[in-house]
Design a protein around this motif. Sequence first.
Motif, PDB file in Angstrom:
ATOM      1  N   TYR A  89       0.831  -1.204   0.000  1.00 46.76           N
ATOM      2  CA  TYR A  89       0.000   0.000   0.000  1.00 46.76           C
ATOM      3  C   TYR A  89       0.857   1.241   0.000  1.00 46.76           C
ATOM      4  O   TYR A  89       2.074   1.194  -0.126  1.00 46.76           O
ATOM      5  CB  TYR A  89      -0.883   0.023   1.244  1.00 46.76           C
ATOM      6  N   PHE A 220      -4.160   7.000   9.287  1.00 49.89           N
ATOM      7  CA  PHE A 220      -3.743   5.639   8.927  1.00 49.89           C
ATOM      8  C   PHE A 220      -3.599   4.770  10.190  1.00 49.89           C
ATOM      9  O   PHE A 220      -4.077   3.634  10.239  1.00 49.89           O
ATOM     10  CB  PHE A 220      -2.422   5.739   8.154  1.00 49.89           C
ATOM     11  N   GLY A 224      -6.009   1.639  11.248  1.00 47.94           N
ATOM     12  CA  GLY A 224      -5.340   0.347  11.423  1.00 47.94           C
ATOM     13  C   GLY A 224      -5.618  -0.254  12.787  1.00 47.94           C
ATOM     14  O   GLY A 224      -5.887  -1.451  12.912  1.00 47.94           O
TER      15      GLY A 224
END
Length: 237
Positions: A89, A220, A224
């Motif tokens: 990613y 992020f 996560g």
Amino acid sequence: MGNSIQIARIFGIPIKIHVSFLIVLPFFAWVFAVQPEPYGFAGTQPETLRYAFALATAILLFASVLVHELSHSYLSLRYGTGIREISLYLIGGVSAMEGELRDPAKEATMAFVGPLSSLIIGIVLLAVNYLFNPAASTAEGNALFMMIFILGYINVILALFNLIPAFPMDGGRILRALLASRMNFVEATEKAATLGKILALLMGVVGLLTSFWLVIIAIFIYMGASAEERQVKSLRY
Ligand SMILES: [Zn+2]
């Protein structure tokens, strides 16, 4: 994960890149092309050489993220847990395991080997630049050594960043493994995920005041941490 393209198979594991790579890779190349030395190639002439080095650096950066993921996968396979696929990613990669390792010592080792491989790559590259670069400083040297320096530097940062003891970083897995020897797996996951969310909120606030990039990284981390928590709960209940 949808919208991914398989680019290779290593140890029998499909290696996939997300379609966003078609934007992310040129973007990273562009960042390296406009950053001044020694963190980019802004002063490198002629222009074709500048963009060639910037693109090569971006590609090699993702290759080193792949090595990091493969080191996790290799140990996972040795411990007898299969790996469904590796997806690369924006900021890193994800090794999708078939099931979870429930042996804390093995999980800690498997989590640690990723940052360790990034650290080894980083230190070796920095050492090569330090020992063999004939220029007085990296910023004045040639583009090849600049590339070696940039890749070394980012790999060391990646290693340290991944050791932060909060989900979804590898350090979060190490922390969970330590906690799991004293409480059950779900509780340990919740604690490590909560730490990740707190860290993400703090980074987000600091980021709003200082750097846009920090806000992106904070989002992020928060996502996560939440995903990890959800996944473990759905496995258990
Ligand atoms: Zn990792």
